[in-house]
Design a protein around this motif. Structure first.
Motif, PDB file in Angstrom:
ATOM      1  N   UNK A  12       0.845  -1.254  -0.038  1.00 31.46           N
ATOM      2  CA  UNK A  12       0.003  -0.010   0.040  1.00 31.46           C
ATOM      3  C   UNK A  12       0.879   1.200  -0.093  1.00 31.46           C
ATOM      4  N   UNK A  13       1.752   1.373   0.619  1.00 31.19           N
ATOM      5  CA  UNK A  13       2.720   2.555   0.879  1.00 31.19           C
ATOM      6  C   UNK A  13       3.613   2.437  -0.515  1.00 31.19           C
ATOM      7  N   UNK A  14       3.925   1.560  -1.061  1.00 28.99           N
ATOM      8  CA  UNK A  14       4.481   1.616  -2.331  1.00 28.99           C
ATOM      9  C   UNK A  14       3.763   2.205  -3.534  1.00 28.99           C
ATOM     10  N   UNK A  15       2.431   1.874  -3.291  1.00 24.92           N
ATOM     11  CA  UNK A  15       1.459   2.501  -4.420  1.00 24.92           C
ATOM     12  C   UNK A  15       1.354   3.837  -4.199  1.00 24.92           C
ATOM     13  N   UNK A  16       1.356   4.483  -2.925  1.00 23.28           N
ATOM     14  CA  UNK A  16       0.947   5.710  -2.668  1.00 23.28           C
ATOM     15  C   UNK A  16       2.260   6.539  -2.986  1.00 23.28           C
ATOM     16  N   UNK A  17       3.568   5.952  -2.786  1.00 22.98           N
ATOM     17  CA  UNK A  17       4.580   6.463  -3.251  1.00 22.98           C
ATOM     18  C   UNK A  17       4.936   6.416  -4.617  1.00 22.98           C
ATOM     19  N   UNK A  18       4.403   5.715  -5.445  1.00 19.91           N
ATOM     20  CA  UNK A  18       4.770   5.645  -6.702  1.00 19.91           C
ATOM     21  C   UNK A  18       4.781   6.912  -7.492  1.00 19.91           C
ATOM     22  N   UNK A  19       5.786   7.422  -8.475  1.00 23.15           N
ATOM     23  CA  UNK A  19       6.014   8.248  -9.008  1.00 23.15           C
ATOM     24  C   UNK A  19       6.405   9.644  -8.448  1.00 23.15           C
ATOM     25  N   UNK A  20       6.526   9.804  -6.887  1.00 27.11           N
ATOM     26  CA  UNK A  20       7.172  10.633  -6.101  1.00 27.11           C
ATOM     27  C   UNK A  20       8.496  10.510  -6.005  1.00 27.11           C
ATOM     28  N   UNK A  21       9.367  11.918  -5.857  1.00 21.42           N
ATOM     29  CA  UNK A  21      10.545  11.995  -5.721  1.00 21.42           C
ATOM     30  C   UNK A  21      11.156  11.172  -4.150  1.00 21.42           C
ATOM     31  N   UNK A  22      12.003  10.440  -4.339  1.00 22.28           N
ATOM     32  CA  UNK A  22      12.231   9.743  -3.178  1.00 22.28           C
ATOM     33  C   UNK A  22      13.399  10.617  -2.489  1.00 22.28           C
ATOM     34  N   UNK A  23      13.934  11.239  -3.010  1.00 19.84           N
ATOM     35  CA  UNK A  23      14.992  12.489  -2.566  1.00 19.84           C
ATOM     36  C   UNK A  23      14.074  13.676  -1.637  1.00 19.84           C
ATOM     37  N   UNK A  24      12.908  14.078  -2.357  1.00 16.75           N
ATOM     38  CA  UNK A  24      12.158  14.627  -1.823  1.00 16.75           C
ATOM     39  C   UNK A  24      11.521  14.358  -0.465  1.00 16.75           C
TER      40      UNK A  24
END
Length: 321
Positions: A12-24
């Motif tokens: 679930x967390x991976x789905x929500x983080x998809x496409x977001x900047x990991x650095x940000x």
């Protein structure tokens, strides 16, 4: 070592983080961690959206591991306890609720509340279709639950945000809604331990029965300057390492906790608790124990073969005897 979050929660967390900047997200996580170390309440520095997601990705694995350890102890000490309802007070993204349902799959109804709208939104998204949850906006001191009762009540890393004068009052308020077992988990810091001891006194005076970690209901025998806390080691995923800016594949989460129960719950406190890291060599294991008769040191020698075998299986925070 804790394996961390359940697979379905990680997904679930991976789905929500998809496409977001990991650095940000990592930068936001660092700023949140700094405020946490300064004892700042989450409402003052965690907004919605990416702030909450960054918090969840960086802190949920560690807090989950601590709560998981506490619930395992609760299930061990109250062997016949089978909760059907859960109150998760100051739930944040719902970490403790996930750990509770993993420990007790028979839980049929989960009620989470928090004061932060961003946390509530994330808790709903994560729980949808996975947990039997209602998510409410409320304050720890004013949960607005009327006379509702719950088999299991948990306050996980939430009382730490209250001022000293309100901690015991909030805990007693939650205890009024507990029909069975109540668990409180806090950061393993001297300040939080001291406040937890105030809560302990208040709960025992109100009829609660001590379950863990203490093997007794007397005053804590630790000398001034020491504090009772424990540690759990958890594996880090690649995302977790990125959020924390770390290179190690694990981290150690230090925590303090209390488990109390209503007198009618069949629960048995530990004979003694290992309250410091175990010292081991080829010939002996040395424990620092808290027991009903006070603090004591125990040397388990190799020549006592049976006891030595048992001593090799236990560690800091486990029961002994």
């Amino acid at each position: 070592m804790s394996s961390g979050l359940p697979q379905r929660l990680r997904a679930r967390l991976a789905e929500l983080a998809e496409g977001k900047s990991r650095a940000g997200l990592a930068q936001r996580s660092g700023a949140i961690s700094e405020k946490y170390r300064e004892f700042k309440a989450s409402s003052g520095h965690i907004g919605g959206g990416d702030d909450v997601l960054a918090y969840a990705m960086s802190r949920m694995p560690a807090t989950y591991a601590a709560v998981e350890r506490v619930f395992t102890e609760a299930a061990t000490r109250a062997e016949g306890f089978e909760p059907r309802s859960l109150l998760d007070a100051g739930a944040g993204p719902g970490t403790a609720s996930w750990a509770a349902v993993e420990q007790w799959p028979e839980i049929e109804a989960v009620t989470m509340f928090d004061h932060g709208g961003g946390f509530l939104d994330l808790a709903r998204e994560l729980a949808e279709g996975e947990l039997p949850a209602e998510v409410l906006r409320a304050e720890l001191l004013r949960p607005g639950l009327r006379e509702r009762q719950f088999d299991l009540v948990v306050a996980s890393y939430s009382l730490t945000e209250l001022p000293d004068s309100e901690v015991s009052k909030a805990a007693l308020g939650l205890w009024r809604h507990c029909a069975g077992v109540m668990a409180i988990i806090e950061p393993g810091r001297p300040r939080d331990y001291a406040r937890l001891m105030d809560v302990r006194r208040a709960l025992l005076a109100d009829g609660a029965r001590m379950v863990a970690p203490c093997p007794h209901g007397d005053e804590c025998p630790l000398p001034e300057g020491d504090w009772c806390h424990f540690s759990v080691r958890l594996q880090r995923s690649k995302d977790h390492m990125r959020m924390k800016g770390g290179t190690l594949g694990y981290e150690d989460e230090k925590f303090s906790y209390l488990i109390v129960a209503r007198p009618e719950v069949m629960a048995q406190a530990a004979p003694a608790r290992i309250i410091k890291p175990v010292e081991r060599n080829k010939f002996a294991a040395v424990f620092e124990l808290c027991a009903p008769d006070g603090l004591r040191r125990q040397d388990v020698l190799k020549r006592n073969a049976e006891a030595f075998r048992e001593a090799r299986k236990v560690d800091w925070g486990d029961s002994w005897g």
